[in-house]
Enzyme design. Structure first.
Site, PDB file in Angstrom:
ATOM      1  N   LYS B  76       0.854  -1.194   0.000  1.00 13.96           N
ATOM      2  CA  LYS B  76       0.000   0.000   0.000  1.00 13.96           C
ATOM      3  C   LYS B  76       0.891   1.246   0.000  1.00 13.96           C
ATOM      4  CE  LYS B  76      -3.878   1.876   2.748  1.00 13.96           C
ATOM      5  NZ  LYS B  76      -4.685   1.660   3.966  1.00 13.96           N
ATOM      6  N   SER B 166      -9.536   1.456   3.389  1.00  9.55           N
ATOM      7  CA  SER B 166      -8.816   2.247   2.417  1.00  9.55           C
ATOM      8  C   SER B 166      -7.772   1.476   1.618  1.00  9.55           C
ATOM      9  CB  SER B 166      -8.118   3.397   3.146  1.00  9.55           C
ATOM     10  OG  SER B 166      -7.137   2.889   4.031  1.00  9.55           O
ATOM     11  N   SER B 190      -9.441  -0.827   7.568  1.00 10.73           N
ATOM     12  CA  SER B 190      -8.963  -0.562   6.208  1.00 10.73           C
ATOM     13  C   SER B 190      -8.352  -1.755   5.480  1.00 10.73           C
ATOM     14  CB  SER B 190      -7.927   0.565   6.230  1.00 10.73           C
ATOM     15  OG  SER B 190      -8.584   1.802   6.318  1.00 10.73           O
TER      16      SER B 190
END
Lengths: 176, 521
Positions: B76, B166, B190
């Site tokens: 990420k 996210s 997330s």
């Protein structure tokens, strides 16, 4: 809780490959449970999973009256946060957030200490207070867009932000 | 080859059935082919091929570094990667290239892993849709797979569904078979939320087990790196590699008691499975509830003792989370001022004006909104009323969990999300706060209490989209939790997206053509 009262209410159809016949089972404590599992319009029902929501949102009449944010506070927050609300909508968002947060006051926290961190009951490791790495000033300075020798360059300090109206005009110019 | 688990592909590499460079090229091609998903912000093609070549040399000499040697992975884009852009999907860090690796990234590289790219997210990981970043929204790979298309008749261009967030890019990367493993971050769900919506295994480890050094912080007291894989055993293996005390993160703990071996064949007989009744919340879809019941029954029939339990403060957890999150965000985001790194505004007659205009240009509405709310909750007159109040409620939530586990419950079984993935257009129409309230409802309590939780995909909904359930365990019992998750995974028979491969490929071609057309215009 009765197994039967929960079984009938929920039906759903899912495209799954699992077909199981209805079965009669006994739990550890000897209770009998009917499993109703129908395919295509079947329902899964467990005695343990509630079949309807177990709570409702806090009704508005239990909450304190809505807080409205006066212009002076908007100004203060913008100065503290060094970001701007941009529009009226930004202020409305904060008011909504406060109303949301006010639900906390329904909870009785008498005698409960605040919790900073979940590791509060452990001794966390502290290393010796000696320099372990470093000597990378040059590498770090390269990340900045404006440096002179080994200094970061900032414009003159000790000048407060301009008034709110001038500020909006100023920020409009720096629209991305 | 691309749909294998890490364990399988690692074996294939060792047996010489495929070489690391071939595998790396296959993944890079896959990334190109799946470009329309927008899962990656940066694809590190050149360094990936170098790393693959080095892995190849080691494997040929018969001295692999470990089970990850030569295995492609993705990170990420809020974990720092040395000499590779780390943007947080924000204008603020759009051109930021950190000089160091996050500890967890370094550990994967030390094992010979091949970093193929940095994945897309909501700006600064604030969001639950992966639609709020400056590089555009991430599309859920299941939007292009046969079940969704056939069951809903949806059109590929307008009806695609979100990945959740996210860490949506990481979930999409693992789900679309371009990476065998991806790291996300998990502050309020997330990692687990997009894991559930994209049908991948998503682990949020116990707070303190994995180092946060190099993870750009959102909420220091809740952030943890999350692990996304295609199966539970892989997640357990990666957890073993990543866990441990880090001298650079004082909140990592020394020698936790989770060093026990991961049980491949966990016996669920006689374990106690708690069903927290408050997790049947308003808005829970019938299908998610049905899966919850189905799995509770699975456990019961296998001899587990399934019982309803109560976590009475659950309803207030999301409120508590929201206040604490805003407060810590306000403090954490103060570091972005344009002077030392990141974006710097051209407007700057004074230091304060430079700060204000840099932050005005660098942050999106969601980030700015949370900073302002945080500053409000932290005002001297509000500090006790909101911030400390929320911290008190946090303790009540942590105690709810402790009470249940102390009473002998081994794991809790809950839904992960209220529903399956929403269509982008429907999701976009709601404001960010409303979204976060809905999406993090079942995931953030675990962050407040610091517990481990894993999302296991269990079925496709009647729209052909994944539904996942969450298992929660006591602190530092991550391995046992994964043992239970593994048992569950083997019994639910969740389909692989590669079974729908034909459709995925053909949709992809349509996507490609469309993009070229757009570019031409």
């Amino acid at each position: 809780m009765s197994a039967l009262s929960r079984t009938a209410s929920r039906t759903c159809c899912m495209s799954l490959k699992f077909i199981r016949p209805s079965s009669e089972l006994r739990t550890n404590d000897g209770r009998s449970i009917r499993h109703v599992e129908r395919f295509n319009g079947r329902s899964y029902s467990s005695t343990h999973v509630p079949q309807v929501p177990t709570w409702e949102p806090v009704p508005e009449d239990q909450l304190p009256p809505c807080t409205s944010i006066p212009p002076e506070l908007v100004d203060k927050l913008e100065r503290l946060a060094l970001v701007d609300f941009r529009t009226k909508q930004g202020v409305a968002c904060l008011e909504k957030a406060i109303q949301f947060a006010d639900q906390l006051h329904v909870v009785d926290t008498c005698g409960t200490e605040p919790m900073d961190c979940v590791l509060e009951d452990r001794a966390l490791y502290l290393r010796d207070d000696t320099v372990m790495d470093g000597n990378c000033a040059e590498q770090l300075l390269q990340l900045s867009q404006n440096t002179v020798e080994e200094y970061f360059v900032a414009p003159p300090g000790n000048i407060p932000l301009p008034k709110r109206e001038e500020r909006s005009a100023m920020l409009k110019h720096s629209e991305f | 080859m691309l749909s294998l688990t890490i364990k399988e592909v690692s074996l294939a590499l060792r047996e010489g059935r495929i070489s690391p460079t071939e595998l790396c090229k296959k993944c890079l091609n896959r990334i190109k082919k799946m470009h329309h998903l927008n899962a990656y912000i940066t694809v590190t093609e050149e360094t990936a091929l170098q790393q693959a070549q080095q892995a190849e040399d080691r494997l040929q000499r018969g001295v692999p570094k470990g089970p990850l040697d030569g295995v492609p992975f993705a990170i990420k884009d809020n974990f720092c990667t040395a000499n590779i852009k780390t943007t947080c999907a924000s204008n603020m860090l759009k051109d930021y290239t950190p000089p160091f690796n996050a500890t967890v990234v370094q550990k994967l590289l030390d094992q010979g892993g091949v970093l193929v790219g940095k994945t897309n997210l909501d700006e600064f990981a604030m969001g639950s849709g992966s639609i709020d970043g400056v590089f555009g929204p991430v599309k859920n790979p299941w939007s292009f797979a046969a079940p969704y298309r056939e069951l809903t008749g949806a059109s590929p261009d307008s009806d695609w569904v979100i990945t959740g967030g996210s860490s949506g890019g990481s979930a999409a990367a693992v789900a679309s078979l371009s990476s065998f493993l991806a790291l996300g971050s998990d502050t309020g769900g997330s990692t687990r939320n997009p894991g559930a919506l994209c049908g991948v295994v998503a682990l949020k480890p116990t707070y303190g087990l994995l180092s946060r050094h190099g993870l750009i912080p959102l909420v220091n007291s809740m952030d943890v790196p999350g692990i996304m894989t295609r199966c539970v055993s892989d997640a357990a293996m990666v957890l073993d590699i990543l866990k441990g005390h880090d001298i650079r993160d004082s909140t990592t703990v020394h020698s936790p008691s989770t060093s026990a071996e991961f049980p491949e064949d966990f016996d669920v007989q006689n374990i106690r499975v708690g069903i927290p009744k408050e997790y049947h919340a308003p808005g829970l879809s019938a299908q998610a509830a049905a899966q919850w019941s189905r799995v509770a029954d699975l456990f019961e029939r296998a001899g587990a003792r399934v019982e309803q339990v109560s976590l009475p403060h659950t309803q207030f957890s999301i409120v508590c989370y929201y206040v604490l999150c805003c407060a810590e965000v306000a403090s954490n985001m103060a570091r972005f001022d344009g002077l030392e790194y990141g974006h710097r505004s051209e407007t700057g007659h004074s230091t304060e004006v430079l700060y204000a205009s840099t932050r005005h240009e660098g942050f999106n509405d969601v980030v700015r909104g949370r900073i302002l709310c945080g500053n409000y909750f932290l005002l001297k007159k509000n500090y006790e009323h909101y911030f400390l109040k929320a911290q008190r409620v946090r303790r009540l939530i942590a105690e709810d969990f402790r009470r249940v586990f102390d009473a002998g419950v081994d794991v809790l079984l809950t839904p992960t999300t209220l529903t399956d993935a929403a269509r982008y257009h429907d999701f976009k129409s709601e404001n960010s706060q409303a979204r976060s309230v809905q999406e993090d409802l079942f995931t953030q309590p675990v962050n407040l209490a610091g517990l481990p939780a894993v999302c296991v995909p269990t079925a496709l909904s009647k729209r052909g989209l994944p539904i996942g359930l969450q298992l929660i365990g006591p602190a530092f019992q991550d391995k046992k939790l994964l043992g239970v998750a593994r048992w569950l995974e083997q019994r639910v028979g969740f389909p692989s997206i590669s079974d729908c491969e034909d459709s995925l490929e053909s949709q992809d071609q349509t996507g490609e053509m469309k993009r070229e057309f757009n570019t031409a215009v």
